[in-house]
Design a protein around this motif. Structure first.
Motif, short mmCIF file in Angstrom:
data_model
loop_
_atom_site.label_atom_id
_atom_site.label_comp_id
_atom_site.label_asym_id
_atom_site.label_seq_id
_atom_site.Cartn_x
_atom_site.Cartn_y
_atom_site.Cartn_z
N GLY A 63 0.84 -1.20 0.00
CA GLY A 63 0.00 0.00 0.00
C GLY A 63 0.87 1.24 0.00
O GLY A 63 2.09 1.16 0.16
N PRO A 64 0.28 2.42 -0.15
CA PRO A 64 1.04 3.66 -0.14
C PRO A 64 1.44 4.06 1.29
O PRO A 64 0.58 4.13 2.18
CB PRO A 64 0.08 4.68 -0.74
N LEU A 65 2.71 4.32 1.49
CA LEU A 65 3.19 4.75 2.81
C LEU A 65 2.90 6.24 2.97
O LEU A 65 3.49 7.07 2.26
CB LEU A 65 4.68 4.48 2.96
N ARG A 66 1.99 6.57 3.90
CA ARG A 66 1.57 7.97 4.05
C ARG A 66 1.89 8.55 5.43
O ARG A 66 1.76 9.77 5.62
CB ARG A 66 0.06 8.08 3.80
N HIS A 67 2.31 7.72 6.38
CA HIS A 67 2.57 8.21 7.73
C HIS A 67 3.83 7.55 8.28
O HIS A 67 3.92 6.32 8.33
CB HIS A 67 1.38 7.90 8.66
N ILE A 68 4.80 8.37 8.69
CA ILE A 68 6.05 7.89 9.27
C ILE A 68 6.19 8.50 10.65
O ILE A 68 6.19 9.72 10.79
CB ILE A 68 7.26 8.28 8.39
N VAL A 69 6.29 7.64 11.65
CA VAL A 69 6.35 8.11 13.04
C VAL A 69 7.70 7.75 13.67
O VAL A 69 8.14 6.59 13.62
CB VAL A 69 5.21 7.49 13.88
N ALA A 70 8.36 8.74 14.25
CA ALA A 70 9.55 8.52 15.08
C ALA A 70 9.07 8.48 16.52
O ALA A 70 8.69 9.51 17.08
CB ALA A 70 10.55 9.65 14.86
N PRO A 71 9.06 7.30 17.16
CA PRO A 71 8.36 7.11 18.43
C PRO A 71 9.07 7.58 19.68
O PRO A 71 8.48 7.59 20.75
CB PRO A 71 8.16 5.60 18.47
N SER A 72 10.35 7.94 19.57
CA SER A 72 11.06 8.38 20.77
C SER A 72 12.26 9.23 20.39
O SER A 72 12.72 9.22 19.24
CB SER A 72 11.54 7.18 21.60
N ALA A 73 12.77 9.96 21.37
CA ALA A 73 13.91 10.84 21.13
C ALA A 73 15.18 10.06 20.89
O ALA A 73 16.20 10.64 20.49
CB ALA A 73 14.09 11.79 22.32
N MET A 74 15.15 8.74 21.12
CA MET A 74 16.32 7.90 20.92
C MET A 74 16.30 7.17 19.58
O MET A 74 17.30 6.57 19.19
CB MET A 74 16.42 6.87 22.06
N HIS A 75 15.18 7.21 18.87
CA HIS A 75 15.07 6.45 17.62
C HIS A 75 14.48 7.33 16.52
O HIS A 75 13.27 7.44 16.38
CB HIS A 75 14.23 5.19 17.83
N HIS A 76 15.40 7.92 15.76
CA HIS A 76 14.98 8.88 14.73
C HIS A 76 15.98 9.00 13.59
O HIS A 76 15.71 9.63 12.59
CB HIS A 76 14.83 10.27 15.39
N MET A 77 17.16 8.38 13.72
CA MET A 77 18.26 8.63 12.78
C MET A 77 17.95 8.19 11.35
O MET A 77 18.51 8.72 10.40
CB MET A 77 19.55 7.97 13.27
N PHE A 78 17.04 7.22 11.18
CA PHE A 78 16.74 6.73 9.83
C PHE A 78 15.50 7.38 9.22
O PHE A 78 15.08 7.00 8.13
CB PHE A 78 16.58 5.21 9.85
N VAL A 79 14.92 8.35 9.91
CA VAL A 79 13.76 9.04 9.36
C VAL A 79 14.10 9.84 8.11
O VAL A 79 13.38 9.75 7.10
CB VAL A 79 13.10 9.95 10.42
N PRO A 80 15.18 10.63 8.08
CA PRO A 80 15.47 11.42 6.87
C PRO A 80 15.60 10.59 5.60
O PRO A 80 14.99 10.95 4.57
CB PRO A 80 16.77 12.14 7.23
N PRO A 81 16.36 9.46 5.59
CA PRO A 81 16.43 8.71 4.33
C PRO A 81 15.10 8.09 3.92
O PRO A 81 14.79 8.00 2.72
CB PRO A 81 17.48 7.62 4.60
N LEU A 82 14.27 7.68 4.89
CA LEU A 82 12.96 7.14 4.54
C LEU A 82 12.06 8.24 4.00
O LEU A 82 11.29 8.02 3.05
CB LEU A 82 12.31 6.46 5.75
N ALA A 83 12.17 9.42 4.59
CA ALA A 83 11.37 10.56 4.11
C ALA A 83 11.75 10.94 2.68
O ALA A 83 10.91 11.37 1.90
CB ALA A 83 11.56 11.75 5.04
N GLN A 84 13.03 10.76 2.32
CA GLN A 84 13.45 11.05 0.96
C GLN A 84 12.83 10.05 -0.02
O GLN A 84 12.49 10.41 -1.15
CB GLN A 84 14.98 10.99 0.86
#
Length: 231
Positions: A63-84
């Protein structure tokens, strides 16, 4: 960054997960992205991991990925490449995540459940009383899945010597527990106790952990044992 060859794992109806191995402070560890299909057919992703072309293609078939959640201040480093990879997706994070990613002005603070795009389908449970962790747990009622980040851990299977030594200090080897490193960060025990009681009230059928394992055998009993440190 080494390309992963892991495949998407079907966890329950409308729930998938993908593990990613990487090194942190000299330890070879794993993290996990969990994806849930919402009623409109779109996908919700919890805790981003890097995707190979084959993994992205397999995800797009769900399905289409429409929502990306970073669930804590310790787990966020891979958000930028996925957002790209998914520029059309909405990004959400805790206040701690937003502070660490000024280069992502489109990222929003995780909204209250009743006004979120996943209203009635997912429940966000902020872990209050541990501000450094700034973690949210997530419950998916349709599958009975509780998704945890660092508050709960259980490391199973073959593990490297550095990881086993680390777990000897923190706990969590072959047993669901709240690591000692997390307990040391508690600033408001009453708030954490209230969160623990809320978690125990949920009809949990499995606990999807960010690191290493998924607990689907006696999940409620093991949850109560892990959270009993705050009784």
């Amino acid at each position: 960054m080494q390309e992963s060859t892991e495949k998407w794992q079907a966890i329950a109806d409308g729930v998938w997960a993908l593990s990613y191995q990487f090194s942190n402070m000299g330890m070879r560890i794993s993290t996990r992205m969990t994806v849930i299909r919402l009623v409109d057919g779109s996908l919700f992703a919890h805790s981003a991991v890097p995707l190979s072309p084959a993994q992205k293609a397999a995800l797009d078939e769900l399905g289409p990925l429409r929502h990306i959640v970073a669930p804590s201040a310790m787990h966020h480093m891979f958000v930028p490449p996925l957002a790209q990879l998914y520029p059309q997706a909405q990004l959400y994070g805790t206040s701690g995540v937003l502070a660490k990613h000024p280069e992502l002005p489109q990222m929003q603070r995780i909204p209250p459940d009743d006004v979120a795009p996943w209203a009635g389908q997912l429940q966000c449970l902020p872990v209050k009383g541990i501000p450094t962790l700034n973690e949210t747990l997530w419950f998916h009622p349709a599958s009975g899945s509780l998704i945890a980040t660092d508050l709960l851990q259980c490391w199973q299977g073959p593990l490297s010597l550095p990881v086993r030594m680390y777990l000897g200090l923190t706990g969590g080897h072959e047993r669901l527990t709240v690591p000692r490193t997390v307990r040391l960060l508690v600033k408001d025990k009453a708030a954490v106790q209230a969160c623990a009681r809320q978690i125990e009230s949920l009809p949990v059928q499995r606990v999807i952990l960010l690191h290493n394992s998924i607990i689907d055998t006696q999940p409620m009993q093991r949850l109560r044992e892990a959270l009993s440190i705050w009784d």
